[in-house]
Design a protein around this motif. Structure first.
Motif, PDB file in Angstrom:
ATOM      1  N   GLY A 229       0.751  -1.001   0.344  1.00  0.00           N
ATOM      2  CA  GLY A 229      -0.087   0.000  -0.413  1.00  0.00           C
ATOM      3  C   GLY A 229       0.496   1.279  -0.227  1.00  0.00           C
ATOM      4  O   GLY A 229       0.723   2.476  -0.696  1.00  0.00           O
ATOM      5  N   CYS A 230       2.317   1.406   0.770  1.00  0.00           N
ATOM      6  CA  CYS A 230       3.079   2.110   0.681  1.00  0.00           C
ATOM      7  C   CYS A 230       3.621   2.404  -0.873  1.00  0.00           C
ATOM      8  O   CYS A 230       3.633   4.207  -0.937  1.00  0.00           O
ATOM      9  CB  CYS A 230       4.516   2.006   2.093  1.00  0.00           C
ATOM     10  SG  CYS A 230       4.687   3.781   2.245  1.00  0.00           S
ATOM     11  N   MET A 231       4.281   1.108  -1.305  1.00  0.00           N
ATOM     12  CA  MET A 231       4.960   2.030  -2.795  1.00  0.00           C
ATOM     13  C   MET A 231       3.621   2.269  -3.353  1.00  0.00           C
ATOM     14  O   MET A 231       3.605   3.070  -4.242  1.00  0.00           O
ATOM     15  CB  MET A 231       5.262   0.121  -2.818  1.00  0.00           C
ATOM     16  CG  MET A 231       5.699  -0.393  -2.264  1.00  0.00           C
ATOM     17  SD  MET A 231       6.516  -1.959  -3.082  1.00  0.00           S
ATOM     18  CE  MET A 231       8.240  -2.015  -1.458  1.00  0.00           C
ATOM     19  N   ILE A 232       2.521   2.280  -4.015  1.00  0.00           N
ATOM     20  CA  ILE A 232       1.200   2.027  -4.431  1.00  0.00           C
ATOM     21  C   ILE A 232       1.341   3.671  -3.981  1.00  0.00           C
ATOM     22  O   ILE A 232       0.516   5.025  -5.219  1.00  0.00           O
ATOM     23  CB  ILE A 232      -0.458   1.228  -4.137  1.00  0.00           C
ATOM     24  CG1 ILE A 232       0.031   0.285  -4.806  1.00  0.00           C
ATOM     25  CG2 ILE A 232      -1.309   2.176  -4.344  1.00  0.00           C
ATOM     26  CD1 ILE A 232      -1.369  -1.254  -4.088  1.00  0.00           C
ATOM     27  N   ALA A 233       1.264   3.995  -2.846  1.00  0.00           N
ATOM     28  CA  ALA A 233       0.448   6.064  -2.563  1.00  0.00           C
ATOM     29  C   ALA A 233       1.617   6.363  -3.307  1.00  0.00           C
ATOM     30  O   ALA A 233       2.262   7.668  -3.481  1.00  0.00           O
ATOM     31  CB  ALA A 233       0.387   5.911  -1.114  1.00  0.00           C
ATOM     32  N   SER A 234       3.271   5.901  -3.391  1.00  0.00           N
ATOM     33  CA  SER A 234       4.230   7.010  -3.589  1.00  0.00           C
ATOM     34  C   SER A 234       4.869   6.770  -5.124  1.00  0.00           C
ATOM     35  O   SER A 234       4.787   7.794  -5.707  1.00  0.00           O
ATOM     36  CB  SER A 234       6.059   5.922  -3.403  1.00  0.00           C
ATOM     37  OG  SER A 234       5.251   5.523  -1.762  1.00  0.00           O
ATOM     38  N   TRP A 235       3.856   5.539  -5.858  1.00  0.00           N
ATOM     39  CA  TRP A 235       3.781   5.692  -7.303  1.00  0.00           C
ATOM     40  C   TRP A 235       2.895   6.336  -7.555  1.00  0.00           C
ATOM     41  O   TRP A 235       3.350   7.246  -9.340  1.00  0.00           O
ATOM     42  CB  TRP A 235       4.149   4.142  -7.613  1.00  0.00           C
ATOM     43  CG  TRP A 235       5.940   3.936  -7.640  1.00  0.00           C
ATOM     44  CD1 TRP A 235       6.031   3.157  -6.177  1.00  0.00           C
ATOM     45  CD2 TRP A 235       6.987   3.961  -8.810  1.00  0.00           C
ATOM     46  NE1 TRP A 235       7.560   3.298  -7.371  1.00  0.00           N
ATOM     47  CE2 TRP A 235       7.979   3.667  -8.518  1.00  0.00           C
ATOM     48  CE3 TRP A 235       7.076   4.726 -10.031  1.00  0.00           C
ATOM     49  CZ2 TRP A 235       9.406   3.841  -8.677  1.00  0.00           C
ATOM     50  CZ3 TRP A 235       8.055   4.779 -10.758  1.00  0.00           C
ATOM     51  CH2 TRP A 235       9.186   4.490  -9.801  1.00  0.00           C
ATOM     52  N   ALA A 236       2.155   5.916  -7.392  1.00  0.00           N
ATOM     53  CA  ALA A 236       1.101   7.423  -7.572  1.00  0.00           C
ATOM     54  C   ALA A 236       1.246   8.674  -7.416  1.00  0.00           C
ATOM     55  O   ALA A 236       0.552   9.137  -8.469  1.00  0.00           O
ATOM     56  CB  ALA A 236      -0.442   6.406  -7.252  1.00  0.00           C
ATOM     57  N   PHE A 360       0.944   3.968 -10.826  1.00  0.00           N
ATOM     58  CA  PHE A 360       2.144   5.280 -11.750  1.00  0.00           C
ATOM     59  C   PHE A 360       0.490   5.536 -12.628  1.00  0.00           C
ATOM     60  O   PHE A 360       0.688   6.783 -13.017  1.00  0.00           O
ATOM     61  CB  PHE A 360       3.209   4.219 -11.559  1.00  0.00           C
ATOM     62  CG  PHE A 360       3.545   5.626 -12.735  1.00  0.00           C
ATOM     63  CD1 PHE A 360       5.004   7.226 -11.752  1.00  0.00           C
ATOM     64  CD2 PHE A 360       4.337   5.398 -13.871  1.00  0.00           C
ATOM     65  CE1 PHE A 360       5.479   8.155 -12.612  1.00  0.00           C
ATOM     66  CE2 PHE A 360       4.701   6.038 -15.061  1.00  0.00           C
ATOM     67  CZ  PHE A 360       5.096   7.680 -13.996  1.00  0.00           C
ATOM     68  N   GLY A 361       0.276   4.275 -13.305  1.00  0.00           N
ATOM     69  CA  GLY A 361      -0.180   4.397 -14.717  1.00  0.00           C
ATOM     70  C   GLY A 361      -1.796   5.297 -14.777  1.00  0.00           C
ATOM     71  O   GLY A 361      -2.250   5.918 -15.563  1.00  0.00           O
ATOM     72  N   VAL A 362      -2.679   4.200 -13.286  1.00  0.00           N
ATOM     73  CA  VAL A 362      -4.087   3.845 -14.357  1.00  0.00           C
ATOM     74  C   VAL A 362      -4.620   5.929 -13.365  1.00  0.00           C
ATOM     75  O   VAL A 362      -5.672   6.509 -14.094  1.00  0.00           O
ATOM     76  CB  VAL A 362      -4.999   3.244 -13.586  1.00  0.00           C
ATOM     77  CG1 VAL A 362      -6.171   2.826 -13.502  1.00  0.00           C
ATOM     78  CG2 VAL A 362      -3.998   1.236 -14.143  1.00  0.00           C
ATOM     79  N   PRO A 363      -4.332   5.311 -12.028  1.00  0.00           N
ATOM     80  CA  PRO A 363      -5.454   7.220 -11.450  1.00  0.00           C
ATOM     81  C   PRO A 363      -4.294   8.213 -12.570  1.00  0.00           C
ATOM     82  O   PRO A 363      -5.440   8.663 -12.747  1.00  0.00           O
ATOM     83  CB  PRO A 363      -4.612   7.149 -10.487  1.00  0.00           C
ATOM     84  CG  PRO A 363      -3.953   6.036 -10.016  1.00  0.00           C
ATOM     85  CD  PRO A 363      -3.651   5.191 -12.094  1.00  0.00           C
ATOM     86  N   THR A 364      -3.434   8.417 -13.190  1.00  0.00           N
ATOM     87  CA  THR A 364      -2.985   9.941 -13.979  1.00  0.00           C
ATOM     88  C   THR A 364      -4.061   9.262 -15.688  1.00  0.00           C
ATOM     89  O   THR A 364      -4.099  10.521 -16.508  1.00  0.00           O
ATOM     90  CB  THR A 364      -1.586   9.805 -14.461  1.00  0.00           C
ATOM     91  OG1 THR A 364      -0.867   8.983 -13.529  1.00  0.00           O
ATOM     92  CG2 THR A 364      -0.976  10.415 -15.248  1.00  0.00           C
TER      93      THR A 364
END
Length: 415
Positions: A229-236, A360-364
């Motif tokens: 979860g922390c890595m997801i937040a970082s890359w988002a 990194f990609g989907v939210p963007t």
């Protein structure tokens, strides 16, 4: 007596030096590859002015890059565990050089899409193999490869964005120069990789490994759930800065310089890289908690800066967000790599990057679709709320899940 004792340490030191040199070659190659992924960002306004395409088209360009990346991470992400690191990295470099040439000779918008797809395929193929190769070659007395795996990507993003921004600002024909420079660096990296020694013996199962699957070693599964979860937040958050820095500076503050956009990405990612260096010898668990807090405070500050039109607040919040990006990803990666067997490292790293690049990609991409109708400020507010929610979830999981303390202790010894 003398002849029996002297050669042993000499050979040992020579091997150690060779291993360290090879590790640095692979780290440098990872730096060039990831930097190439950030390099097009300051050029997008140039392409848009020249060809007149819509902001939605830029979203498509970003989406196909992430799609290409994910396809290779899911299929070929672990193949270097079976056929060796060196051949996989050399193929990835060849594909990446091809994408640089497509960029350099692009004469229409569709060529940007082709270039980004090919670039995504190359970086996805290289990522797991490069990270695992660094661990294979790290010196036994100073195992710093997990640290390099965590700190090189943010350094690369910052160098790629700022370097490209400088070339766009001050060099004639940046649409060609940026990619010719990167292609040249990739050729140099390829020569270095070709001269390294392969540490992985080929074994059966290479074709079966191409079946799309998330590969997480049994020993890493509990910890993976606790840190992802922390890595997801970082890359988002990284995706938000990489995709929208230029738009934020232009729309909210009237700053239209490609160099300024590159500098903003550099501030964010460079702070992340510096944070990774600072926390290298710190307790991994505490470092990750620092990252989680910064991943909550940073995006809130960034959104507040947009709503109040405060450039100083944007700068400060970008620094805080960078701390979260660096600490959240690097500390979690150190914990995970401490649990992975040697012949499953590339698969684990690829799984980490699948989750990271999805974030990194989907939210963007989703944000890019809604910006033309909902407005940049509102869309980025929702985007930041997603990052904060992911970070809060990671914080809760750190308290709820009982991750193996033995893995944490091994991670601290790898510092």
């Amino acid at each position: 007596m003398t002849t029996a004792t002297i050669p042993t340490p000499v050979v040992s030191q020579a091997r150690a030096r060779a291993g360290s040199s090879s590790m640095l070659v692979y780290a440098g190659t990872l730096l060039v590859m990831v930097a190439s992924g950030a390099a097009p960002s300051p050029l997008y306004p140039v392409y848009q002015a020249e060809w007149g395409f819509s902001p939605l088209f830029l979203t498509v360009v970003f989406a196909v890059y992430v799609l290409g990346l994910l396809v290779t991470l899911l299929t070929a992400g672990a193949i270097s565990d079976f056929i060796g690191r060196r051949p996989v990295v050399l193929v990835a470099l060849a594909v990446s050089i091809t994408s640089m040439l497509v960029f350099a000779f692009a004469s229409a918008p569709m060529m940007l899409i082709v270039a980004r797809v090919v670039q995504g395929l190359a970086i996805g193929l290289a990522t797991g193999a490069l990270g695992a190769a660094m661990i294979d070659h790290q010196p036994a007395r100073r195992p710093i490869a997990p640290f390099l795996n965590g700190v090189v990507p943010p350094i690369a993003l910052s160098v790629g964005a700022l370097g490209s921004g400088l070339l766009v600002q001050f060099v004639a024909g940046p649409e060609q120069t940026v990619f010719f420079v990167l292609a040249g660096l990739m050729v140099v990296a390829g020569v270095g990789v070709a001269l390294t020694r392969e540490r992985i013996d080929p074994r059966p199962g290479a074709l079966r490994s191409l079946t799309p699957v998330i590969r997480i070693p049994q020993a890493s599964k509990a910890l993976f759930a606790g840190v992802i979860g922390c890595m997801i937040a970082s890359w988002a958050l990284g995706g938000m800065y990489l995709a929208f820095s230029g738009s934020v500076l232009s729309a909210a503050f009237g700053i239209h310089s490609p160099l300024a956009a590159g500098a903003m990405i550099f501030l964010f990612a460079g702070t992340g890289a510096a944070t990774g260096i600072v926390i290298q010898k710190r307790d991994a668990r505490r470092s990750m908690l620092v990252g989680v807090v910064a991943l909550i405070v940073g995006p809130i500050g960034t959104v507040a800066a947009l709503w109040t039109d405060s450039l100083p607040l944007l700068i400060v919040s970008s620094v805080v967000a960078g701390v979260g990006f660096g600490a959240g990803f690097q500390a979690g990666l150190r914990l995970l790599l401490a649990t992975a067997p040697a012949d499953e490292r590339a698969g684990l790293l690829s799984s980490v990057y699948v989750a990271s690049y999805l974030a990194f990609g989907v939210p963007t991409v989703v944000a890019g679709v809604f910006v033309p109708t909902a407005g940049l400020t509102l869309v980025l507010t929702v985007y930041a709320a997603f990052v904060v929610a992911s970070a809060v979830t990671a914080l809760i999981l750190q308290r709820v899940l009982a991750s193996p303390r033995r893995a944490e202790l091994r991670a601290d010894r790898l510092a």
